[in-house]
Design an enzyme around this catalytic site. Structure first.
Site, PDB file in Angstrom:
ATOM      1  N   GLU A  39       0.813  -1.229   0.000  1.00 37.47           N
ATOM      2  CA  GLU A  39       0.000   0.000   0.000  1.00 37.47           C
ATOM      3  C   GLU A  39       0.846   1.280   0.000  1.00 37.47           C
ATOM      4  O   GLU A  39       0.326   2.350  -0.265  1.00 37.47           O
ATOM      5  CB  GLU A  39      -0.934   0.014   1.217  1.00 37.47           C
ATOM      6  N   ASN A  40       2.151   1.151   0.324  1.00 38.79           N
ATOM      7  CA  ASN A  40       3.029   2.333   0.388  1.00 38.79           C
ATOM      8  C   ASN A  40       4.127   2.297  -0.665  1.00 38.79           C
ATOM      9  O   ASN A  40       5.133   2.999  -0.544  1.00 38.79           O
ATOM     10  CB  ASN A  40       3.693   2.438   1.766  1.00 38.79           C
ATOM     11  N   ASN A  67      -5.211   0.977   4.105  1.00 38.24           N
ATOM     12  CA  ASN A  67      -5.871   2.290   4.123  1.00 38.24           C
ATOM     13  C   ASN A  67      -5.343   3.231   3.042  1.00 38.24           C
ATOM     14  O   ASN A  67      -5.995   4.222   2.729  1.00 38.24           O
ATOM     15  CB  ASN A  67      -5.728   2.933   5.512  1.00 38.24           C
ATOM     16  N   HIS A  68      -4.167   2.912   2.454  1.00 34.91           N
ATOM     17  CA  HIS A  68      -3.639   3.744   1.364  1.00 34.91           C
ATOM     18  C   HIS A  68      -3.997   3.192  -0.019  1.00 34.91           C
ATOM     19  O   HIS A  68      -3.385   3.579  -1.018  1.00 34.91           O
ATOM     20  CB  HIS A  68      -2.116   3.871   1.485  1.00 34.91           C
TER      21      HIS A  68
HETATM   22 FE   LIG Z   1       1.499   0.803   5.467  1.00 30.56          FE
HETATM   23 FE   LIG Z   2      -1.722   1.082   6.368  1.00 30.56          FE
END
Ligand SMILES: [Fe+2]
Ligand SMILES: [Fe+2]
Length: 272
Positions: A39-40, A67-68
């Site tokens: 996600e990052n 969440n990203h």
């Molecule tokens: Fe993360």
């Molecule tokens: Fe996260």
């Protein structure tokens, strides 16, 4: 089966380390299936199709998001075309979120169900992850519909992650936390046979604040004043994850061990 889950790949440093170390780890540990949270991976925020292709080429069988997930908007269309990419399962029904949050993969060694959940506590909450996982495990039970079940609990609170481990104990091969980017020292096989670790850690440069260049977050914590956008730290990254060996008869865990290789953290690669 022999499974591995790797925690959030952060920026170019995390990506380079993951791509460098994964082929060797796959060989040494004779991995049948590899999941990585990414996600990052795109400059610290979200994922792009091009970067995802590099992760799949390096040997990831499934890439998850948290969440990203949608920080790079192209992921919202790309995920519809790419069943190997998962977002959290527990979006509200009305959101009609693109892509899938759980998928049954047909690997050479067996069928692997991967479920990605987003926690409720301390973050922008989706629907209840406990109800969502309960339904998913009922739809495709371990030992019946799937030969292995890997559950990522992408969450802020250690208590919520541990509760999820126990909630799924005996119904999953592995419940592993992600999102906090720091590997925890609590790898264990729970009493019901599910492997568990509260946080897998990240694939990131650890001379950082959770993978981001340290100066800006330190300044922000110290001064409480807004500043620049966080950028991923660029030094050599440690690849952090969890290795699980399952019983072919039940799909439950026989053993679990952390994986840490490269960068600044003390290394640990399981023996075959
Ligand atoms: Fe993360
Ligand atoms: Fe996260």
């Amino acid at each position: 089966m022999r499974l591995a889950f790797f925690g959030d790949i952060v920026g170019r440093a995390g990506r380079d380390a993951f791509i460098t170390h994964l082929p060797g780890l796959r060989r040494k540990l004779e991995l049948d299936f590899v999941v990585a949270d990414a996600e990052n991976v795109a400059g610290g925020f979200g994922i792009t199709e091009k970067i995802a292709a590099d992760l799949f080429d390096a040997g990831a069988d499934c890439v998850t998001l948290g969440n990203h997930a949608w920080d790079q908007r192209e992921a919202m269309t790309y995920i519809e075309r790419e069943p190997r990419l998962l977002r959290p399962l527990n979006y509200p029904r009305l959101s009609r979120a693109p892509g899938k949050g759980a998928w049954l993969y047909d690997a050479a060694a067996g069928r692997v169900l991967v479920i990605c959940l987003l926690g409720h506590r301390g973050m922008d909450a989706l629907d209840d992850p406990f109800s969502a996982v309960d339904q998913a495990l009922e739809d495709c039970p371990l030992g019946v519909g799937a030969d292995a079940v890997i559950i990522e609990m992408h969450a802020e609170y250690t208590s919520e992650k541990m509760a999820m481990g126990h909630f799924c104990d005996g119904r999953a091969s592995l419940v592993v936390g992600a999102h906090t980017h720091i590997p925890t020292a609590d790898a264990q096989v729970l009493p019901g046979g599910t492997a568990y670790q509260t946080d897998a850690g990240a694939c990131a440069d650890y001379d950082s604040v959770i993978g981001m260049m340290k100066e800006e977050p330190v300044r922000r914590f110290a001064t409480r004043l807004p500043g620049e956008r966080n950028k991923p730290a660029e030094g050599p990254a440690t690849v952090c994850g969890v290795f699980v060996e399952t019983d072919p008869k039940t799909g439950l865990a026989l053993r679990v061990e952390p994986i840490r290789i490269g960068g600044r953290l003390m290394g640990h690669v399981p023996e075959r």
